[in-house]
Structure formats: C-alpha cells, structure tokens
Write an enzyme that holds these catalytic residues in place. Structure first.
Site, PDB file in Angstrom:
ATOM      1  N   ASP A   1      41.908  18.678-113.711  1.00  0.00           N
ATOM      2  CA  ASP A   1      41.359  17.320-113.687  1.00  0.00           C
ATOM      3  C   ASP A   1      41.336  16.688-115.072  1.00  0.00           C
ATOM      4  OD1 ASP A   1      41.042  17.522-110.999  1.00  0.00           O
ATOM      5  OD2 ASP A   1      38.859  17.566-110.993  1.00  0.00           O
TER       6      ASP A   1
ATOM      7  N   ASP B   1      19.774   7.074-123.119  1.00  0.00           N
ATOM      8  CA  ASP B   1      20.829   7.512-124.027  1.00  0.00           C
ATOM      9  C   ASP B   1      22.019   6.558-123.995  1.00  0.00           C
ATOM     10  OD1 ASP B   1      19.416   9.648-124.965  1.00  0.00           O
ATOM     11  OD2 ASP B   1      20.387  11.126-123.693  1.00  0.00           O
TER      12      ASP B   1
ATOM     13  N   ALA C   1      37.812  21.370-114.341  1.00  0.00           N
ATOM     14  CA  ALA C   1      38.476  21.835-113.117  1.00  0.00           C
ATOM     15  C   ALA C   1      39.939  22.206-113.356  1.00  0.00           C
ATOM     16  CB  ALA C   1      38.369  20.772-112.022  1.00  0.00           C
TER      17      ALA C   1
ATOM     18  N   SER D   1      27.427  20.226-118.265  1.00  0.00           N
ATOM     19  CA  SER D   1      27.696  20.305-116.827  1.00  0.00           C
ATOM     20  C   SER D   1      29.015  21.015-116.537  1.00  0.00           C
ATOM     21  CB  SER D   1      27.717  18.906-116.212  1.00  0.00           C
ATOM     22  OG  SER D   1      28.858  18.174-116.622  1.00  0.00           O
TER      23      SER D   1
END
Length: 270
Positions: free
Chosen positions: A152, A45, A187, A168
């Site tokens: 984050d 990819d 996060a 994810s």
C-alpha cells in the site's frame, strides 16, 4: 516579544483565543501575524500542524506552544482551564527574556521530477501510497539497494511523529532528542515471490533513504495534513533536516514519556 494565535475554528477555541488576547495584553506582548516569536495553537494536533506549515520558513526564530481543546493533543501542553496560567508564564518569560524551548528534528523530503527538485519539510510524517494500484518502488539506503517494495505504501516519520501514523503501523516510539527518521511499511506484500524487510527502520542523521517508484505510477503523497497526487516522480529522498528543527516553548516541565503515558495509557493505571 510578538505572538500570534492559530485556532481550530470551533466555539471553544475561538473563546479561548479572545480570552488569551485579554490576558496577555497586560504583559506587553504584541499581537502580530506576519513574524511572531511565539505561536499559540488552540485546537488539536492538526491545528498545530497547520501552524507549523504556515511558519515553516521562519523556524529559526519561532517557538510553538499549544492548548488542546479536543480529546487528545500530543503536541499541546495546556488544557483550556489553564489559559490564565499559560498567559502568566508566557508573559513573565517574555519580560525576563527567558524563553525556554525544546527542539525536535524534522524530516526533509526532496522530490525529483523532470522539472527539477522540490524540497519539503514534515513535522509528523511523509507518506507515499499507490492510488489505483499497488505501490511498486525500489528502496535505497545510502545509495545501496535494500529492497523492492510492493504494497500500500511507505511512511517516513520524525521522532515526534513516531507516536502518530507510524505507531499504528507497528513502528517504534522514538524520543525526539534523537536525530533520526523512521521508515515503516504500509501493508507490504510478502510471499514466496515478493519479499520486503517487513520491519521498521531507524536512520540516523547523515543517512538518507531514496525511493524510486515505478515510472508513471499515480501516487498520493502526504506531508503531515497536506495531500497531493502525482505521476511525474522520478525519486524521493528522505533524511533528517540539516540545520532545521522545530522549537516548542516550555513554560513548565512536561517530559516526553509523561506525554506518551498521558496520550496512550492515561493516569488511571491498575
């Protein structure tokens, strides 16, 4: 019809490129790097993302297809042992002037700095992260303040990119027939002092998201596989790219949900 090949650079991909050149020659396709009609990506990819950004200014007439030579290729329909069949179907489609393609939406990023506005496109996702400290930024939807984010970073993905980093982060997998973008937190800090929505958000076309980072923050931006560090950002607007989509040549049926199953579950299901 003109074509070009972008490969990963490993031995298997290079051998497949030479083999494809030999096979496609009999159908009269012309090899041209500058302005092809079809771009074949051989690799993973990441290779296709490189191809997309190389030709992102010619999306109106270019279609992409891919052979994956790694362990997983979500965008690539073809396996190395199918190169003969791919060349045959591509050649026949070119000679019959019957190139069928599906179109996937893109995310447009407008970065405002003291010097002006920079506009970029992403096929998978755009991310914004703090470099040496927590990212602090106001998040506006359609010019209305939604939250002040602390954490984050923030990920803005396309439907086709929803299966990548976004997944994810706990984001939803979105069918690419939907003109939408997805916002996922990376996060985030949530306690009695700081609070964010804490959930991925889907925005339809004609809606937009504006991110206003705290002034003079060191920020790492990513557009797919491309990274840049900045400290001059005033705001970043994200929206479904209007009038621009990426085209993938389809020489045989390969439904999106079959692609998802093959990539994440496999065929050996109990």
């Amino acid at each position: 019809m003109k074509y070009n090949v972008i490969h990963r650079g490993d031995d298997i991909s290079i051998q497949l490129m030479h083999r494809f050149h030999e096979l496609i020659r009999q159908y009269g396709l012309i090899h041209e790097e500058a302005s092809p009609d079809i771009v074949l990506s051989i690799g993973g990819d990441g290779t296709l993302l490189h191809a997309f950004h190389q030709y992102k200014d010619q999306l109106d007439h270019i279609a992409f297809t891919g052979i994956h030579t790694g362990r997983l290729g979500f965008y690539a329909d073809w396996k190395p042992d199918e190169v003969e069949l791919l060349a045959q179907l591509m050649g026949e489609s070119a000679n019959q002037n019957d190139l069928r393609a599906v179109k996937y939406p893109l995310v447009e990023i407008q970065i405002t700095t003291p010097q002006g506005i920079e506009t970029e496109l992403a096929l998978n996702e755009f991310t914004l992260k703090g470099v040496d400290a927590t990212l602090v930024a106001q998040l506006h939807i359609n010019d209305e303040l939604l939250e002040t984010f602390r954490g984050d970073g923030i990920c803005i993905s396309t439907p086709s990119g929803s299966t990548a980093y976004n997944k994810s982060l706990g984001g939803a997998i979105v069918h690419p027939s939907l003109d939408a973008i997805q916002i996922a937190e990376i996060a985030s800090i949530n306690n009695r002092v700081f609070r964010t929505l804490g959930s991925p958000i889907l925005l339809p076309k004609h809606h937009h998201c504006d991110i206003y980072p705290r002034a003079n923050q060191n920020i790492l931006l990513s557009l797919d596989h491309l990274y840049m560090q900045r400290n001059d950002i005033i705001s970043i607007r994200s929206l479904v790219a209007a009038g621009k989509k990426v085209k993938f040549a389809r020489f045989r049926p390969f439904p999106f949900w079959s692609r998802v199953r093959e990539a994440f579950i496999g065929y050996d299901m109990v």
